[in-house]
Design an enzyme around this catalytic site. Sequence first.
Site, PDB file in Angstrom:
ATOM      1  N   GLY A 283       0.366   2.811 -10.125  1.00 51.98           N
ATOM      2  CA  GLY A 283       0.805   1.790  -9.171  1.00 51.98           C
ATOM      3  C   GLY A 283       0.558   2.247  -7.740  1.00 51.98           C
ATOM      4  O   GLY A 283      -0.413   2.957  -7.438  1.00 51.98           O
ATOM      5  N   SER A 284       1.472   1.877  -6.866  1.00 56.16           N
ATOM      6  CA  SER A 284       1.251   2.118  -5.423  1.00 56.16           C
ATOM      7  C   SER A 284       1.298   3.583  -5.026  1.00 56.16           C
ATOM      8  O   SER A 284       0.901   3.920  -3.911  1.00 56.16           O
ATOM      9  CB  SER A 284       2.303   1.354  -4.619  1.00 56.16           C
ATOM     10  OG  SER A 284       2.116  -0.027  -4.814  1.00 56.16           O
TER      11      SER A 284
END
Lengths: 114, 584
Positions: free
Chosen positions: B292-293
Amino acid sequence: MDSSLGGILSPRAIRDDGASMRLTRTIGLAATLMLIAVGLVFLRAEQTRLAKATLALESEWVHLRGERWALQAQVARLRTPAQTRGRMAIFGVALDPPRPASPRTPLSRLALVP
Amino acid sequence: MNTRVDVTQRRNGTVVLVGIALLLVALAGRIVHINWTLHEKLTGIADRQQSGSTIIPHRRGLIFDARGRMVAGSRLVPDVFVDPLLVGDVDALAQDLGARLNLDPGKLADGIRARAGRRFHVVARGVDEVTAKAVREMRNPAVGLTMRSARTYPLGASMAHVLGFVGRDGVGLEGIESWHNEHLSGRDGRRRTIRDAARRALHGVEGGAVRPVDGGHIVLTIDAEIQAAAERAVENAVAQFEAESGVAVVMSPKTGEVLAMVSWPTYDPNRFGESTPQQRRNRVVTDPTEPGSTFKPFLASGALADGVLSTTELIDCGMGRRYFGRRLVKDVSPHGLMDIKGIITKSSNIGMGIIAERMGDAALYDIMRRFGFGERLGIECPGEASGIVYPLRRWTSMSAASIAMGYEVAVTPIQLAAAFSAIVNDGVYVAPRLVKRLLTSDGTVLEQRNSRPPPRRVIPSDVARYMATELLVSVVANGSGWRAALDDYQVMGKTGTAKLPFADRKGYEPGAYLSLFMGAAPARDPQVVAVVMIRRPNPSIGYYGGQVSGPAVREILRETLAYLGVPPDGTVAMTAAYRSRPGL
């Protein structure tokens, strides 16, 4: 091979020294043989006794090794963080360690540290 | 008459003499037969009856934590054995022994009968002292106790995945126990003895003793206190958010030493037989997941290092929706124009997608590999996964935008921690390691372990410093990572929330998330990096990385920094300085 044990029981010797001499030598020989036999038995017994003692010492060594391992494990269990926290809670000691000095501490104070 | 008697007597005497002679010849023949033909068989039987062998157990090497606490040791445990040859009434013995060992007498008797020709049949392993005493009190020559070295883990379930465990045969099966099995293993000693009818050892056989060889010791980089702090943080997060599992890695960014490695749920290696494979899996090294981020800082640092982006350049993130090829990428809210700091702080998917497109596939691939993604790190744990970084030929037109958001790529928690350490360590990547040194059984240092491969620069120093002290600090000070902030230390970090794919088909499972946070402190001179991943938190309670994993990272950093005696770095002053910067 001479079957008269080195001439002690040779017919000539018996004939020369007479009956008393023959008896003395026989008793002497028997005593010597008996002493040798007793000596051998004693040596064998001593060897067995020492071997058994060695075995007992080895067994003791193994036992003590085991004891040491068990104690080391017990010390390790007492040093676990969970145990430490538990004891600190029982004695009411603060869990957080003392806060280290900030780098903003005045130089005069830091200078005291060698 | 006399002559006849003489002849008869002489004949009888001859017969007797011949008889005696024949008997003597027969006896001589028998002696020859015994000494030549039956010699080996008979001496073998005598040897089995009179001589025995006593095992002198060796000690498997100890495992210590970084501060010398013993975390895996050995102890002697008694096994109960039966000599089936000396058993008279099998059923009576089984009845008596079964009652003392709490075993089924029927099965015990069957076992003894099945091994009727043998001299050694173990009927109970690792019995306690009370049971051992009860067996000794039987005073039955057919029943005995033999000591065996067994493994003990004083920390219980703590550090279980790092240590692993040892099977009944003394072979390491998981973790360090398995990886370093050869170094830890020793060899049992043996003493041949002459025994009496009651199988009591009378004395040893000349030259029949072999000394035991103890195994070598290992000193880990893991610190039991930091490990315990990380375990508490993960366990609390999993319980609070009703999650499925959680992992944490704590590292020293400068040395690559792994200070803690947590995988929850866990198990007790002292009773590994009661655990499931799921509990025993060390997810920190075996489970690659889409990051993810948390992946954004690595790509951003690559863009800054390659010069395709400047720190002041503004990028149009639009109104929160943008197509990259056929893929629609959304932001949580419209951000408009933002510089790289804003993109990282607000975790803009669109902004990172634009930067990734500008970098190009080759540069993206290169920066991922430079940070160690897509390859095994060689950490000393069995089953390490390499993660997934697809070769360029498998990339599609949407790959760059997906990777920019931390999808189409899978990393293990240890890879993520090592890569994040590189950013906060002035751009120098230090491979993570679990073992500090190997010792011989008498404590002499055999091998001092250093980082392998040697440290390497992955991004320029100025880029790393900018990333750490500007971007990552702002994530915690002003962005989604605020829950990880500490009072006395400036924390930097990055949040991430990844959707979890279906296990058996394409696509992502609705409502299933992986909540990530990677943090480091103090910002001036990072001493500790912590990565926490919580899998499948209950979305109705919370699922964002900053919300679920942020507090866990804060707790880990707070306890670790205090424990290590790291001086506070003046958070308030730095935050104020950051906030006073123009443009914010």
